[in-house]
Write a protein that holds these residues in place. Structure first.
Motif, PDB file in Angstrom:
ATOM      1  N   UNK A   1       0.842  -1.114   0.014  1.00 31.05           N
ATOM      2  CA  UNK A   1      -0.160   0.056   0.001  1.00 31.05           C
ATOM      3  C   UNK A   1       0.683   1.182   0.060  1.00 31.05           C
ATOM      4  N   UNK A   2       2.219   1.186   0.810  1.00 36.43           N
ATOM      5  CA  UNK A   2       2.851   2.371   0.706  1.00 36.43           C
ATOM      6  C   UNK A   2       3.609   2.520  -0.564  1.00 36.43           C
ATOM      7  N   UNK A   3       3.921   1.369  -1.412  1.00 36.13           N
ATOM      8  CA  UNK A   3       4.224   1.680  -2.569  1.00 36.13           C
ATOM      9  C   UNK A   3       3.426   2.159  -3.514  1.00 36.13           C
ATOM     10  N   UNK A   4       2.065   1.862  -3.421  1.00 34.08           N
ATOM     11  CA  UNK A   4       1.142   2.376  -4.309  1.00 34.08           C
ATOM     12  C   UNK A   4       0.709   3.735  -3.975  1.00 34.08           C
ATOM     13  N   UNK A   5       0.939   4.355  -2.740  1.00 31.62           N
ATOM     14  CA  UNK A   5       0.470   5.403  -2.517  1.00 31.62           C
ATOM     15  C   UNK A   5       1.713   6.475  -3.097  1.00 31.62           C
ATOM     16  N   UNK A   6       2.961   6.210  -2.925  1.00 33.99           N
ATOM     17  CA  UNK A   6       3.865   6.847  -3.566  1.00 33.99           C
ATOM     18  C   UNK A   6       3.704   7.019  -5.168  1.00 33.99           C
ATOM     19  N   UNK A   7       3.445   5.808  -5.747  1.00 30.31           N
ATOM     20  CA  UNK A   7       3.438   5.693  -7.250  1.00 30.31           C
ATOM     21  C   UNK A   7       2.110   6.463  -7.722  1.00 30.31           C
ATOM     22  N   UNK A   8       1.105   6.676  -6.636  1.00 29.87           N
ATOM     23  CA  UNK A   8      -0.095   7.406  -7.355  1.00 29.87           C
ATOM     24  C   UNK A   8       0.340   8.870  -7.702  1.00 29.87           C
ATOM     25  N   UNK A   9       1.347   9.572  -7.231  1.00 33.28           N
ATOM     26  CA  UNK A   9       1.742  10.829  -7.472  1.00 33.28           C
ATOM     27  C   UNK A   9       3.407  10.797  -8.089  1.00 33.28           C
ATOM     28  N   UNK A  10       4.035  10.032  -7.456  1.00 30.96           N
ATOM     29  CA  UNK A  10       5.404  10.029  -7.815  1.00 30.96           C
ATOM     30  C   UNK A  10       5.605   9.601  -9.343  1.00 30.96           C
TER      31      UNK A  10
END
Length: 285
Positions: free
Chosen positions: A102-111
């Motif tokens: 979930x952390x990875x997806x959260x970062x990738x959502x905007x990163x």
């Protein structure tokens, strides 16, 4: 052949639009102001159409289900007495590992938009930066909460069926499903905010993994008596211990308990998102 006067030319109807003044065009498509709902629809289209969403959430579901069921089967086969511990606590390790996804997806959502330059297109289509970040946060939070809660509930039901033990439906059960879903989704919001501030996917993911694991690892190697207070603080407020507190199996007897870890994480997410709004508004892309 006579040349029409300016008044006659102005009165000539425009092709395809009888009676319209020359050189005037009115689009048949209705024009209206963009809203937050439009931005949410756009972000939902983005997040469901990229492969990173399928892979990260898919791996999270596999980890939660596989580790949760394996733990229950091993305990059942060994005949281990849980000594009053809630059955749903066996899902703790699956959720802890799944939180990395979930952390990875959260970062990738905007990163990912910063790394590809897509953020320029996004902000051109929707100049309101606060609206863009709000839409991303709403879509991501609801998706992470729904997937985590449903998966945690399925695992809890399966564990209870395997071990044939009851749980307290009013506290532990609710915290181990809805509470865990809210906690992981809020942790994901923190990662989204860090991604907006750092604007580098790999760097933001590294920072978030350190936030999750480093306090507990550091506390385990603090043997000096002068560091006892710091060690206890790191143990009590480390994310694994807070997550365990939602299951009723915290590492320490003191520190956040019950619903307190969730309130603490929601507060941290609010502060992090506030910083992300400021960073996105005051910096160029």
């Amino acid at each position: 052949m006579t040349t029409p006067t300016a008044e006659q030319a102005h009165q000539q109807p425009e092709p395809g639009r009888p009676g319209g003044p020359l050189g005037y065009y009115e689009s048949p498509i209705p024009i209206r102001q963009a809203t937050l709902g439009d931005a949410i629809a756009s972000e939902w289209t983005k997040i469901r159409s990229v492969r990173s969403t399928l892979w990260t959430l898919g791996v999270m579901i596999v980890l939660m289900v596989a580790i949760g069921l394996m733990s229950a089967l091993l305990v059942s086969a060994a005949g281990t007495d849980l000594a009053g511990e809630p059955v749903v606590a066996l899902g703790f390790f699956g959720v802890l590992l799944g939180s990395i996804c979930v952390i990875t997806l959260g970062v990738l959502t905007i990163g990912s938009e910063y790394s590809t330059g897509m953020i320029r297109t996004t902000l051109t289509a929707c100049p309101s930066r606060a609206r863009v970040l709000t839409a991303k946060a709403v879509v991501f939070f609801l998706l992470a909460f729904t997937i985590t809660t449903v998966t945690a509930t399925v695992v809890a039901v399966a564990q209870t069926a395997i071990l044939g033990a009851g749980v307290d439906p009013g506290s532990v059960w609710l915290r181990a499903t809805v509470g865990v879903g809210l906690y992981i989704a809020a942790l994901g919001l923190v990662s989204l905010a860090i991604g907006a501030i750092i604007r580098h996917s790999a760097g933001a993911i590294t920072v978030m993994i350190a936030v999750v694991l480093l306090p507990l690892v550091l506390a385990m190697f603090m043997f000096s008596d002068s560091l006892r207070d710091l060690q206890r603080f790191l143990f009590e407020y480390s994310i694994p211990n807070q997550l365990g507190a939602l299951y009723g199996t915290a590492v320490t007897d003191s520190g956040p308990s019950g619903w307190e870890p969730l309130l603490l994480m929601l507060g941290i997410a609010a502060v992090a998102m506030g910083g992300a709004y400021l960073a996105l508004d005051r910096r160029d892309v």
